[in-house]
Motif scaffolding. Structure first.
Motif, mmCIF file in Angstrom:
data_model
loop_
_atom_site.group_PDB
_atom_site.id
_atom_site.type_symbol
_atom_site.label_atom_id
_atom_site.label_comp_id
_atom_site.label_asym_id
_atom_site.label_seq_id
_atom_site.Cartn_x
_atom_site.Cartn_y
_atom_site.Cartn_z
ATOM 1 N N THR A 1 -9.065 11.812 0.233
ATOM 2 C CA THR A 1 -8.630 10.537 0.814
ATOM 3 C C THR A 1 -9.596 9.400 0.493
ATOM 4 O O THR A 1 -9.173 8.246 0.357
ATOM 5 C CB THR A 1 -8.468 10.663 2.331
ATOM 6 N N SER A 2 -10.873 9.698 0.330
ATOM 7 C CA SER A 2 -11.845 8.633 0.052
ATOM 8 C C SER A 2 -11.601 7.969 -1.295
ATOM 9 O O SER A 2 -12.004 6.817 -1.514
ATOM 10 C CB SER A 2 -13.270 9.191 0.108
ATOM 11 N N GLN A 3 -10.938 8.674 -2.207
ATOM 12 C CA GLN A 3 -10.673 8.095 -3.531
ATOM 13 C C GLN A 3 -9.686 6.937 -3.468
ATOM 14 O O GLN A 3 -9.652 6.093 -4.368
ATOM 15 C CB GLN A 3 -10.160 9.171 -4.485
ATOM 16 N N PHE A 4 -8.879 6.874 -2.401
ATOM 17 C CA PHE A 4 -7.928 5.774 -2.272
ATOM 18 C C PHE A 4 -8.631 4.432 -2.085
ATOM 19 O O PHE A 4 -8.020 3.383 -2.308
ATOM 20 C CB PHE A 4 -6.960 6.047 -1.117
ATOM 21 N N LEU A 5 -9.896 4.468 -1.701
ATOM 22 C CA LEU A 5 -10.672 3.238 -1.564
ATOM 23 C C LEU A 5 -10.818 2.508 -2.894
ATOM 24 O O LEU A 5 -11.084 1.304 -2.923
ATOM 25 C CB LEU A 5 -12.055 3.549 -0.995
ATOM 26 N N ARG A 6 -10.640 3.231 -3.989
ATOM 27 C CA ARG A 6 -10.863 2.659 -5.318
ATOM 28 C C ARG A 6 -9.562 2.271 -6.017
ATOM 29 O O ARG A 6 -9.583 1.776 -7.142
ATOM 30 C CB ARG A 6 -11.648 3.664 -6.165
ATOM 31 N N LEU A 7 -8.441 2.512 -5.350
ATOM 32 C CA LEU A 7 -7.133 2.257 -5.966
ATOM 33 C C LEU A 7 -6.582 0.926 -5.465
ATOM 34 O O LEU A 7 -5.694 0.862 -4.614
ATOM 35 C CB LEU A 7 -6.176 3.402 -5.661
ATOM 36 N N ASP A 8 -7.102 -0.158 -6.028
ATOM 37 C CA ASP A 8 -6.750 -1.493 -5.550
ATOM 38 C C ASP A 8 -5.313 -1.896 -5.852
ATOM 39 O O ASP A 8 -4.775 -2.803 -5.220
ATOM 40 C CB ASP A 8 -7.684 -2.534 -6.179
ATOM 41 N N HIS A 9 -4.688 -1.243 -6.835
ATOM 42 C CA HIS A 9 -3.369 -1.681 -7.281
ATOM 43 C C HIS A 9 -2.259 -0.691 -6.930
ATOM 44 O O HIS A 9 -1.136 -0.842 -7.421
ATOM 45 C CB HIS A 9 -3.393 -1.913 -8.796
ATOM 46 N N LEU A 10 -2.552 0.295 -6.107
ATOM 47 C CA LEU A 10 -1.548 1.291 -5.747
ATOM 48 C C LEU A 10 -0.416 0.645 -4.958
ATOM 49 O O LEU A 10 -0.647 -0.029 -3.950
ATOM 50 C CB LEU A 10 -2.191 2.411 -4.922
#
Length: 376
Positions: A144-153
């Motif tokens: 879940t922490s990787q979603f912090l880096r997905l600015d354009h999702l």
């Protein structure tokens, strides 16, 4: 294709044409970008992919491998890591994982996911968890922490994400931008999960919401009501199939549903609705100007206690519903789903209600007819 030029310093003397230049300045060429959509589906790399990756590897400094769409169907993690390590991950815009992973495998993949900073669409199919959930909590954090880096999702589709039960908020609070489409299907969600979902600011602009096969039998209907109110201004497609929704739960949500002014399609197949409940539903959805596709379950009165379909009773109820729609004067096409089919055990859908602006014509009566071969 490369574009660029080399220029060399030279003297203005006529002898310069046959003499070595004293200084040489060469312009550096930009790397060649090679775009390919990758589908990883073999236990071992096929001949083409093996050759292609070797070709890229030998030209690492001058060739960049770019991929906009990545699909993973079946591939050992070591092979997948080898491929992904050679790809410019920031080029990837869409990822679909169609194989069944356990949570530790997904956690291994997660750092690569975090590098896909321009990712717009993520589709993730079933993830198995061990019986000892406590031992896997750190994997959930890794993922879940990787979603912090997905600015354009913008589009997120999760099928059977059992690892999110009770901790959906861990993922939701890591979202960096509003979603256009959210699909969480075939799993259990707790009341706390629905609460966190309805309170998250990044779902307020949803155009599509799919919670099909999410068990809601014991949930508080106010939670779904708040969720629908949150997305009422933008929601276009709603799927709540097989959620165990009953008449009383649906009735509590109808005022919020009738405020979804942009709604184009709604599906409630497989839920436990009576004829009276469906009548209330039809009256509330009649005010929605954009609604074009409606899929509802056959009323509970259409079945005997053990689920045997009463075809004559169903025909009677269909006629009753048709009269309701005609009185409402709102043109619409509605599909009624029988689940399961009395012949083959599969779900069956039949078109039962059409343009209801006037008396039933021969054409509309034909639409109302249940074909003998439906479900075959």
């Amino acid at each position: 294709m490369w574009s660029g030029a080399s220029s060399y310093g030279c003297s203005s003397s006529p002898m310069a044409a046959v003499a070595e230049p004293r200084s040489t300045t060469k312009l550096h060429l930009a790397p060649l970008k090679v775009f390919v959509d990758l589908c990883l589906k073999e236990k071992t790399l096929d001949n083409f992919l093996t050759y292609f990756l070797r070709w890229v590897e030998q030209r690492e400094s001058s060739v960049h491998l770019c991929c906009k769409k990545l699909k993973i169907i079946s591939m050992p993690m070591d092979n997948m890591v080898k491929v992904l390590s050679m790809v410019q991950l920031d080029c990837i815009q869409e990822v679909q994982v169609s194989c069944t992973w356990n949570l530790s495998t997904l956690a291994t993949f997660a750092p690569f996911l975090g590098e896909m900073c321009n990712l717009q669409r993520l589709v993730l199919f079933p993830v198995h968890m061990s019986a000892f959930k406590k031992q896997e909590e750190h994997h959930v954090v890794q993922i879940t922490s990787q979603f912090l880096r997905l600015d354009h999702l913008r589009d997120l589709h999760l099928e059977s994400p059992s690892f999110l039960e009770g901790c959906l908020d861990q993922m939701l609070r890591c979202l960096k931008s509003p979603l256009d489409s959210l699909s969480i299907t075939k799993c259990w969600l707790r009341d706390s999960d629905l609460t966190n979902l309805s309170q998250n600011p990044n779902i307020s602009q949803l155009k599509s919401l799919d919670l099909s096969c999410v068990t809601m039998t014991d949930f508080w209907p106010e939670l779904l009501q708040v969720l629908l109110e949150k997305v009422a201004a933008t929601l276009q497609d709603l799927d709540l199939d097989v959620c165990g929704i009953t008449d009383s739960q649906l009735e509590a949500c109808l005022p919020a549903l009738s405020r979804c002014s942009q709604l184009r399609s709604v599906s409630l197949c497989g839920n436990l609705l009576s004829t009276a409940g469906m009548e209330k539903l039809l009256r509330h959805t009649a005010v929605l100007p954009c609604l074009r596709q409606e899929r509802y379950p056959a009323p509970q009165e259409s079945y005997r206690p053990r689920g045997v379909l009463l075809e004559a009773r169903l025909a009677q109820l269909r006629a009753q519903l048709w009269e309701i729609l005609r009185d409402l004067g709102h043109p619409r096409i509605i599909w009624i789903s029988l689940s399961p089919c009395p012949r083959c055990g599969e779900d069956v859908v039949t078109n039962v209600l059409a343009d209801c602006r006037g008396p039933a014509s021969a054409e509309s009566r034909d639409i109302l007819r249940m074909d003998d071969d439906v479900g075959e």
